[in-house]
Design an enzyme around this catalytic site. Structure first.
Site, PDB file in Angstrom:
ATOM      1  N   GLU A 152     -43.972  42.716 -22.858  1.00 48.75           N
ATOM      2  CA  GLU A 152     -42.723  42.579 -22.699  1.00 48.75           C
ATOM      3  C   GLU A 152     -41.817  42.711 -23.893  1.00 48.75           C
ATOM      4  OE1 GLU A 152     -40.939  40.448 -19.109  1.00 48.75           O
ATOM      5  OE2 GLU A 152     -40.526  38.888 -20.399  1.00 48.75           O
ATOM      6  N   LYS A 176     -38.557  41.488 -25.392  1.00 47.10           N
ATOM      7  CA  LYS A 176     -37.892  40.028 -25.062  1.00 47.10           C
ATOM      8  C   LYS A 176     -37.186  39.319 -26.308  1.00 47.10           C
ATOM      9  CE  LYS A 176     -38.899  35.729 -22.643  1.00 47.10           C
ATOM     10  NZ  LYS A 176     -40.055  34.973 -22.082  1.00 47.10           N
ATOM     11  N   LYS A 194     -36.736  44.185 -16.203  1.00 45.77           N
ATOM     12  CA  LYS A 194     -36.836  42.448 -15.833  1.00 45.77           C
ATOM     13  C   LYS A 194     -35.480  42.019 -15.878  1.00 45.77           C
ATOM     14  CE  LYS A 194     -40.412  39.170 -15.660  1.00 45.77           C
ATOM     15  NZ  LYS A 194     -39.649  37.977 -15.427  1.00 45.77           N
ATOM     16  N   GLU A 248     -42.272  38.859  -7.444  1.00 47.02           N
ATOM     17  CA  GLU A 248     -42.513  37.507  -8.158  1.00 47.02           C
ATOM     18  C   GLU A 248     -42.453  36.365  -7.305  1.00 47.02           C
ATOM     19  OE1 GLU A 248     -41.449  37.124 -12.242  1.00 47.02           O
ATOM     20  OE2 GLU A 248     -40.166  35.406 -11.459  1.00 47.02           O
ATOM     21  N   ASN A 250     -45.646  33.638 -11.307  1.00 50.89           N
ATOM     22  CA  ASN A 250     -45.046  33.624 -12.484  1.00 50.89           C
ATOM     23  C   ASN A 250     -45.543  32.008 -12.656  1.00 50.89           C
ATOM     24  OD1 ASN A 250     -43.411  32.872 -14.937  1.00 50.89           O
ATOM     25  ND2 ASN A 250     -42.039  34.401 -14.110  1.00 50.89           N
ATOM     26  N   GLU A 276     -47.994  36.044 -14.814  1.00 48.84           N
ATOM     27  CA  GLU A 276     -46.969  36.179 -15.439  1.00 48.84           C
ATOM     28  C   GLU A 276     -46.594  34.850 -16.282  1.00 48.84           C
ATOM     29  OE1 GLU A 276     -44.522  38.317 -11.976  1.00 48.84           O
ATOM     30  OE2 GLU A 276     -43.397  37.748 -13.749  1.00 48.84           O
ATOM     31  N   SER A 277     -46.256  35.085 -17.446  1.00 53.89           N
ATOM     32  CA  SER A 277     -45.682  33.958 -18.666  1.00 53.89           C
ATOM     33  C   SER A 277     -46.784  32.898 -18.982  1.00 53.89           C
ATOM     34  CB  SER A 277     -44.637  33.239 -17.736  1.00 53.89           C
ATOM     35  OG  SER A 277     -43.451  33.951 -17.230  1.00 53.89           O
TER      36      SER A 277
HETATM   37  O1  LIG Z   1     -38.491  32.749 -20.324  1.00 58.17           O
HETATM   38  C1  LIG Z   1     -37.728  32.018 -20.019  1.00 58.17           C
HETATM   39  O2  LIG Z   1     -37.430  31.233 -20.481  1.00 58.17           O
HETATM   40  C2  LIG Z   1     -37.156  32.330 -18.456  1.00 58.17           C
HETATM   41  C3  LIG Z   1     -36.490  31.307 -18.192  1.00 58.17           C
HETATM   42  C4  LIG Z   1     -35.781  31.431 -16.910  1.00 58.17           C
HETATM   43  C5  LIG Z   1     -36.116  32.484 -15.782  1.00 58.17           C
HETATM   44  C6  LIG Z   1     -37.125  33.433 -16.443  1.00 58.17           C
HETATM   45  C7  LIG Z   1     -37.790  33.304 -17.648  1.00 58.17           C
HETATM   46  N1  LIG Z   1     -38.416  34.156 -18.048  1.00 58.17           N
HETATM   47  C8  LIG Z   1     -38.797  35.423 -17.451  1.00 58.17           C
HETATM   48  C9  LIG Z   1     -40.336  35.884 -17.523  1.00 58.17           C
HETATM   49  O3  LIG Z   1     -40.737  35.725 -16.486  1.00 58.17           O
HETATM   50  C10 LIG Z   1     -41.076  35.910 -18.715  1.00 58.17           C
HETATM   51  O4  LIG Z   1     -40.190  36.546 -19.596  1.00 58.17           O
HETATM   52  C11 LIG Z   1     -42.259  36.832 -18.743  1.00 58.17           C
HETATM   53  O5  LIG Z   1     -43.069  36.280 -17.706  1.00 58.17           O
HETATM   54  C12 LIG Z   1     -42.907  36.763 -19.976  1.00 58.17           C
HETATM   55  O6  LIG Z   1     -43.421  35.379 -20.227  1.00 58.17           O
HETATM   56  P1  LIG Z   1     -43.867  34.766 -21.568  1.00 58.17           P
HETATM   57  O7  LIG Z   1     -44.929  35.390 -22.038  1.00 58.17           O
HETATM   58  O8  LIG Z   1     -44.112  33.283 -21.447  1.00 58.17           O
HETATM   59  O9  LIG Z   1     -42.741  35.189 -22.543  1.00 58.17           O
END
Ligand SMILES: O=C(O)c1ccccc1NCC(=O)[C@H](O)[C@H](O)COP(=O)(O)O
Length: 257
Positions: A45, A47, A107, A156, A178, A208-209
């Protein structure tokens, strides 16, 4: 938080103007995840910032990041296009799309057909749909509308109840679990463990995340994920290539031929 973001989206949609259509070749996210370059597919991503972490990458150059992700062997790239909460921009997606030969996913928080028209014009190959942002029947309409225009969707969910509601209506080709709780912003890979068995056999499953280490990757892979969506940990790495290499513990890329 989600409700606040959606309120902003509704205001943005009311004022939305469509960009010119970009002319770019398209690549399938589904196919890329079905046949990943390593043991598990990687959607890397782009970001810059997030509501939970604030500014993540100060010297942010989407083109350079995308080149690094491609060189590092990412299977696809996700670009955050939301401006207010993630410091993203729709132009970042178009720039990334023109820079690399990988599937590119938008996204954002997509709740209307106008945003889907916008996504097509930006040159995206895929986009995110989030269960709970619109009633489930409307989500299915948005899904069908996107596919009718050649856009794939990663659908998602954040909770077991959302996944149950989703699969009782239809089986998306790609489902994302997520791991982030949108109220507390905490991430827990238990989300992936707990929902894995409910993913329909014919759907590709993306975790995800909150995936930061090789052990995280192994854990979600063991749970049955075909792919992962990773932002922060790659954005904080010295280079995108090194971030991917460390995340995969040096695992080499399988040739696609
Ligand atoms: O990333 C956030 O803080 C967030 C807050 C509110 C809604 C969505 C959010 N993130 C979007 C995503 O799902 C992430 O950018 C993506 O899955 C990557 O996650 P990460 O590897 O933890 O940065």
């Amino acid at each position: 938080m989600l409700e606040k973001i959606l309120e902003t989206k509704r205001e943005e949609i009311a004022a939305l103007t469509l960009p010119d259509q970009v002319d770019v070749p398209h690549f399938s996210l589904y196919k890329a995840l079905k046949k990943p370059k390593r043991s598990i597919g990687l959607i890397a991503e782009v970001k810059k910032a997030s509501p939970s972490k604030g500014l993540i990458k100060e010297h942010f150059n989407p083109e350079e990041i995308a080149k690094g992700y491609e060189a590092g062997g990412a299977d696809a790239i996700s670009v955050l296009t939301d401006q207010k909460y993630f410091q993203g921009h729709r132009n970042y997606l178009t720039t990334v799309k023109k820079t690399v030969a990988l599937p590119i996913m938008r996204k954002d928080f997509i709740i209307s057909k106008q945003q889907i028209d916008e996504t097509v014009r930006m040159g995206a190959d895929a986009m995110l749909l989030i269960v709970g942002t619109v009633p489930i029947n409307e989500l299915k309409e948005l899904y069908d509308y996107a596919y009718s225009l050649g856009l794939e969707c990663l659908v998602e969910v954040h909770a077991k109840s959302e996944l149950e509601e989703l699969v009782s209506l239809f089986h998306p080709k790609i489902i994302g679990v997520n791991n982030r709780n949108l109220k507390t912003f905490e991430t827990s890979l238990s989300q992936t463990d707990e929902m894995a068995s409910l993913i329909p056999k014919g759907s590709l499953f993306v975790s995800e995340s909150g995936i930061h280490h090789k052990e995280d990757l192994e854990r979600v892979g063991k749970a049955g994920a075909s792919g992962v969506l990773v932002g922060e940990s790659l954005m904080r790495a010295v280079t995108p290539e090194e971030g991917i290499s460390v995340l995969f513990g040096g695992e080499s890329i399988v040739s696609s031929s």
